[in-house]
Design a protein around this motif. Structure first.
Motif, PDB file in Angstrom:
ATOM      1  N   GLU A   1      12.932   5.590   1.482  1.00 50.76           N
ATOM      2  CA  GLU A   1      11.941   6.660   1.422  1.00 50.76           C
ATOM      3  C   GLU A   1      10.653   6.177   0.768  1.00 50.76           C
ATOM      4  N   LEU A   2       9.526   6.754   1.178  1.00 53.06           N
ATOM      5  CA  LEU A   2       8.259   6.508   0.506  1.00 53.06           C
ATOM      6  C   LEU A   2       8.304   7.106  -0.898  1.00 53.06           C
ATOM      7  N   TYR A   3       7.742   6.378  -1.860  1.00 53.92           N
ATOM      8  CA  TYR A   3       7.732   6.838  -3.245  1.00 53.92           C
ATOM      9  C   TYR A   3       6.330   7.320  -3.594  1.00 53.92           C
ATOM     10  N   GLY A   4       6.163   8.634  -3.724  1.00 52.78           N
ATOM     11  CA  GLY A   4       4.843   9.216  -3.930  1.00 52.78           C
ATOM     12  C   GLY A   4       4.656   9.893  -5.266  1.00 52.78           C
TER      13      GLY A   4
ATOM     14  N   TYR B   1       2.986  11.492   2.286  1.00 48.54           N
ATOM     15  CA  TYR B   1       2.823  10.670   1.080  1.00 48.54           C
ATOM     16  C   TYR B   1       1.440  10.884   0.469  1.00 48.54           C
ATOM     17  N   LEU B   2       0.404  10.911   1.292  1.00 47.31           N
ATOM     18  CA  LEU B   2      -0.960  11.108   0.799  1.00 47.31           C
ATOM     19  C   LEU B   2      -1.086  12.465   0.109  1.00 47.31           C
ATOM     20  N   HIS B   3      -0.529  13.503   0.715  1.00 48.56           N
ATOM     21  CA  HIS B   3      -0.593  14.840   0.111  1.00 48.56           C
ATOM     22  C   HIS B   3       0.178  14.866  -1.212  1.00 48.56           C
ATOM     23  N   GLU B   4       1.334  14.229  -1.237  1.00 47.10           N
ATOM     24  CA  GLU B   4       2.161  14.215  -2.447  1.00 47.10           C
ATOM     25  C   GLU B   4       1.433  13.527  -3.597  1.00 47.10           C
ATOM     26  N   ILE B   5       0.866  12.363  -3.334  1.00 49.79           N
ATOM     27  CA  ILE B   5       0.296  11.558  -4.409  1.00 49.79           C
ATOM     28  C   ILE B   5      -1.045  12.109  -4.878  1.00 49.79           C
ATOM     29  N   LEU B   6      -1.815  12.736  -3.986  1.00 50.19           N
ATOM     30  CA  LEU B   6      -3.151  13.200  -4.362  1.00 50.19           C
ATOM     31  C   LEU B   6      -3.166  14.633  -4.874  1.00 50.19           C
TER      32      LEU B   6
ATOM     33  N   PHE C   1     -17.279   4.290 -11.454  1.00 51.05           N
ATOM     34  CA  PHE C   1     -16.071   5.114 -11.400  1.00 51.05           C
ATOM     35  C   PHE C   1     -15.590   5.263  -9.956  1.00 51.05           C
ATOM     36  N   VAL C   2     -16.512   5.573  -9.056  1.00 49.53           N
ATOM     37  CA  VAL C   2     -16.159   5.718  -7.638  1.00 49.53           C
ATOM     38  C   VAL C   2     -15.676   4.388  -7.068  1.00 49.53           C
ATOM     39  N   LEU C   3     -16.308   3.290  -7.485  1.00 49.79           N
ATOM     40  CA  LEU C   3     -15.888   1.981  -7.005  1.00 49.79           C
ATOM     41  C   LEU C   3     -14.450   1.682  -7.413  1.00 49.79           C
ATOM     42  N   ALA C   4     -14.096   1.992  -8.663  1.00 47.82           N
ATOM     43  CA  ALA C   4     -12.725   1.757  -9.120  1.00 47.82           C
ATOM     44  C   ALA C   4     -11.735   2.593  -8.316  1.00 47.82           C
ATOM     45  N   LEU C   5     -12.067   3.857  -8.056  1.00 44.79           N
ATOM     46  CA  LEU C   5     -11.183   4.705  -7.248  1.00 44.79           C
ATOM     47  C   LEU C   5     -11.007   4.140  -5.846  1.00 44.79           C
ATOM     48  N   SER C   6     -12.078   3.609  -5.286  1.00 48.54           N
ATOM     49  CA  SER C   6     -12.032   3.143  -3.897  1.00 48.54           C
ATOM     50  C   SER C   6     -11.173   1.898  -3.728  1.00 48.54           C
ATOM     51  N   LEU C   7     -10.893   1.183  -4.813  1.00 45.17           N
ATOM     52  CA  LEU C   7     -10.043  -0.003  -4.705  1.00 45.17           C
ATOM     53  C   LEU C   7      -8.670   0.345  -4.149  1.00 45.17           C
ATOM     54  N   TRP C   8      -8.209   1.557  -4.473  1.00 47.32           N
ATOM     55  CA  TRP C   8      -6.919   2.016  -3.936  1.00 47.32           C
ATOM     56  C   TRP C   8      -7.103   3.076  -2.858  1.00 47.32           C
ATOM     57  N   LEU C   9      -7.946   4.072  -3.152  1.00 46.47           N
ATOM     58  CA  LEU C   9      -8.061   5.194  -2.224  1.00 46.47           C
ATOM     59  C   LEU C   9      -8.710   4.795  -0.907  1.00 46.47           C
ATOM     60  N   GLY C  10      -9.636   3.826  -0.934  1.00 43.15           N
ATOM     61  CA  GLY C  10     -10.286   3.407   0.306  1.00 43.15           C
ATOM     62  C   GLY C  10      -9.290   2.868   1.320  1.00 43.15           C
ATOM     63  N   PRO C  11      -8.537   1.816   1.004  1.00 44.48           N
ATOM     64  CA  PRO C  11      -7.535   1.314   1.952  1.00 44.48           C
ATOM     65  C   PRO C  11      -6.466   2.351   2.288  1.00 44.48           C
ATOM     66  N   LEU C  12      -6.086   3.176   1.292  1.00 41.64           N
ATOM     67  CA  LEU C  12      -5.044   4.170   1.547  1.00 41.64           C
ATOM     68  C   LEU C  12      -5.510   5.203   2.556  1.00 41.64           C
ATOM     69  N   LEU C  13      -6.694   5.761   2.357  1.00 44.11           N
ATOM     70  CA  LEU C  13      -7.202   6.774   3.286  1.00 44.11           C
ATOM     71  C   LEU C  13      -7.397   6.193   4.677  1.00 44.11           C
ATOM     72  N   ALA C  14      -7.898   4.966   4.745  1.00 46.00           N
ATOM     73  CA  ALA C  14      -8.096   4.335   6.056  1.00 46.00           C
ATOM     74  C   ALA C  14      -6.767   4.144   6.769  1.00 46.00           C
ATOM     75  N   ALA C  15      -5.745   3.716   6.039  1.00 48.47           N
ATOM     76  CA  ALA C  15      -4.439   3.489   6.664  1.00 48.47           C
ATOM     77  C   ALA C  15      -3.797   4.789   7.105  1.00 48.47           C
TER      78      ALA C  15
ATOM     79  N   LEU D   1       0.818  -1.218   0.000  1.00 47.40           N
ATOM     80  CA  LEU D   1       0.000   0.000   0.000  1.00 47.40           C
ATOM     81  C   LEU D   1       0.848   1.261   0.000  1.00 47.40           C
ATOM     82  N   PHE D   2       2.007   1.207   0.669  1.00 49.04           N
ATOM     83  CA  PHE D   2       2.883   2.371   0.739  1.00 49.04           C
ATOM     84  C   PHE D   2       4.210   2.009   0.064  1.00 49.04           C
ATOM     85  N   PRO D   3       4.349   2.306  -1.231  1.00 47.43           N
ATOM     86  CA  PRO D   3       5.558   1.912  -1.963  1.00 47.43           C
ATOM     87  C   PRO D   3       6.781   2.701  -1.498  1.00 47.43           C
ATOM     88  N   HIS D   4       7.929   2.051  -1.551  1.00 48.44           N
ATOM     89  CA  HIS D   4       9.188   2.666  -1.132  1.00 48.44           C
ATOM     90  C   HIS D   4      10.203   2.631  -2.269  1.00 48.44           C
ATOM     91  N   ARG D   5      11.049   3.650  -2.303  1.00 47.25           N
ATOM     92  CA  ARG D   5      12.246   3.678  -3.138  1.00 47.25           C
ATOM     93  C   ARG D   5      13.418   3.805  -2.181  1.00 47.25           C
TER      94      ARG D   5
END
Length: 571
Positions: free
Chosen positions: A59-62, A244-249, A218-232, A52-56
């Protein structure tokens, strides 16, 4: 008999597409730009289990959503071969894009038009090049094209609420692949215009409750990633995850569009991209423009939707100052679809045939001159300089020269034998041979120098198996190609800070810890005479630094030039 012919023509297209796009699969490593970064992030996902949180490195990769890296990591878990896994998403995405274009052309016009559209797309330079690269753009192209496919099947051949919903869902997948995936929904703009002008079709039906299945998908497809990400993120106190959330969004989407910080180009930049990288399809443009205009005057909604969306994409990406050639790649399948119905008539025109022959002859001449130049000029300063920059052996250069000459000789022979009768087929055969030989012959010969494997192999040889390695001012291919676990001290962190952190790490076990430092990051505290210049990669020199080569405090020129604070004496 027509069915047999149709099957043969389809399988000829399918087999050619696989040969052209998959040639060399598994024979090379990731190359800059971008490929080593995504492959490294995917490998770290597999090794750490943190998807869920990719790294390089540490560091987090955003910079980009993780869709491509998820697929690369998933294919590795299935195949256990990174050389195949890192390229497989782009290959499958390109084949899927061709399938969408073929079937949509067949449904909007005829079976033959679908074939023409797919052939045009397959041999357009930008499409083939990106399909053979492990970058995000081929995957984004698939989702945007699938979204267009679903929307157009409903709007022009509907009502088809199932494909309407799938189209919106694919657009959502495009967004979580790269933010601009939402552009697929701009197809609704020319659709609304078509209805407002009183043309027949498109099927909008906003009052129908099933219309809203599209936005929900459309919202369902977004939630596949954004749902777990926002919750975490919301459940974490880690400031790095919030950053990371601010950078990627925000910064990498709206920020990059409204205040681009790189790739600055003039407003007309994408016109030049289309006139060059969309060859050879663009050769027909002077004759296609009046033909399109005549069809628009007959109120044909197919052309209004296709050409209108193409125009919207070009305008959208021409507004910000930051522009790259791949930005308008999603508009290429639509361009090929709009051009395909005209192709039989255009290829009968003397001017079009002459341009195709001229393009083929020019490409053939370039290949012959390049191949002969490599083989006949082995001792020249220019060729020797090229060999040194690419770190190629004379044998490898000779093999590349022979492969390029074979391409040129085939082009010359095909032009002489079939050029006047079948100019488009001759050009397609030459391009197919170029891509196949590049994948099977050229790429394996240059992969060591292009990917960094050769440099890192030499680093491992010099250090031996028991020495620990730390990277300073590193590139992704250094870490990806290392033959041992490697310490790193941040990627975006300023180089002087990386040097100091690396030296501190090294001093805790100086007898068996070395640093690999990029040439430009070597500070005055490092004695080059006691270090080893190990080679170059992408035009950058690299030094192996032992602990005995470090002398004094490690500060950059700016830090040393800055006035130092004066301690006040106590009374």
């Amino acid at each position: 008999m027509r069915d047999d012919l149709a099957r043969r023509e389809f399988w000829l297209l399918a087999i050619t597409a696989v040969l052209v796009l998959a040639a060399g699969l598994g024979l090379r490593d990731p190359w800059p730009s971008d490929e080593p970064r995504f492959a490294l992030v995917a490998r770290q996902m597999v090794e750490s289990g943190q998807w869920l949180f990719p790294h390089r490195g540490i560091e987090l990769y955003g910079d980009k959503p993780p869709m491509l890296m998820w697929l690369q990591g998933g294919f590795y878990l299935l195949l256990r071969d990174w050389r195949v896994a890192f390229l497989l998403p782009s290959l499958l995405a390109a084949l899927g894009t061709l399938a969408c274009v073929h079937d949509l052309g067949r449904r909007l016009w005829t079976r033959r038009v679908g074939l023409y559209a797919a052939w045009l797309l397959l041999f357009t330079l930008q499409f083939t090049f990106q399909a053979r690269k492990a970058q995000i753009d081929a995957l984004l192209l698939l989702f945007i094209t699938l979204a267009n496919y679903g929307l157009l099947r409903h709007l022009l051949r509907g009502p088809d609420w199932r494909w309407w919903t799938i189209g919106w869902f694919a657009a959502g997948l495009g967004v979580i692949t790269k933010g601009v995936g939402m552009l697929a929904l701009a197809m609704l703009v020319p659709a609304v215009l078509c209805v407002a002008m009183g043309w027949r079709r498109p099927m909008l039906h906003v009052a129908n409750p099933r219309f809203w299945l599209g936005p929900l998908a459309f919202v369902l497809a977004l939630s596949l990633w954004l749902g777990p990400l926002l919750a975490a993120v919301m459940g974490s106190a880690d400031p790095g995850r919030h950053a990371y959330l601010h950078e990627i969004l925000f910064r990498q989407t709206a920020g990059r569009y409204t205040a681009s910080w790189d790739h600055h180009n003039p407003p007309w930049y994408h016109l030049g991209v289309m006139l060059t990288l969309w060859m050879p399809a663009m050769l027909a443009l002077p004759w296609a423009l009046p033909a399109w205009w005549r069809r628009l005057r007959r109120h044909d909604p197919r052309y209004l939707l296709l050409l209108g969306w193409w125009l919207l994409v070009v305008v959208f990406f021409s507004i910000p100052s930051g522009k790259r050639d791949v930005y308008i790649l999603p508009a290429l399948p639509v361009f090929c679809l709009a051009l395909a119905p005209l192709l039989p008539g255009l290829l009968r025109k003397a001017g079009v045939r002459a341009l195709v022959l001229l393009f083929t002859a020019t490409l053939t001449l370039v290949l012959l001159v390049a191949g002969a130049g490599v083989l006949l000029g082995e001792g020249s300063e220019r060729v020797q300089g090229l060999l040194e920059r690419r770190e190629l052996s004379v044998t490898a250069a000779r093999m590349i020269g022979i492969a390029v000459l074979v391409m040129g000789f085939w082009g010359a022979a095909a032009l002489w034998r079939w050029g006047r009768r079948w100019p488009a087929q001759v050009l397609a055969s030459l391009l197919a041979l170029v891509w196949v030989l590049q994948g099977l012959v050229v790429n394996p010969l240059i992969t060591d120098s292009s990917s960094g494997r050769g440099l890192m192999r030499e680093v491992g040889r010099r250090l031996g198996p028991d020495v620990e390695l730390g990277l300073v001012a590193w590139k992704e291919q250094n870490l990806l190609m290392a033959d041992r676990p490697v310490a790193n001290f941040g990627f975006l962190r300023p180089w002087p800070e990386q040097v100091r952190a690396g030296v501190a790490w090294q001093q805790s076990a100086p007898s068996h810890r070395w640093l690999l430092v990029q040439d430009e990051a070597v500070l005055a505290c490092i004695d080059r005479g006691r270090s080893q210049h190990v080679g170059s990669l992408s035009g950058r020199g690299w030094w192996l630094v032992p602990a005995t080569a470090v002398r004094g405090p490690c500060r950059s020129e700016a830090e040393r030039a800055a006035p130092q604070p004066v301690e006040s004496s106590s009374r």
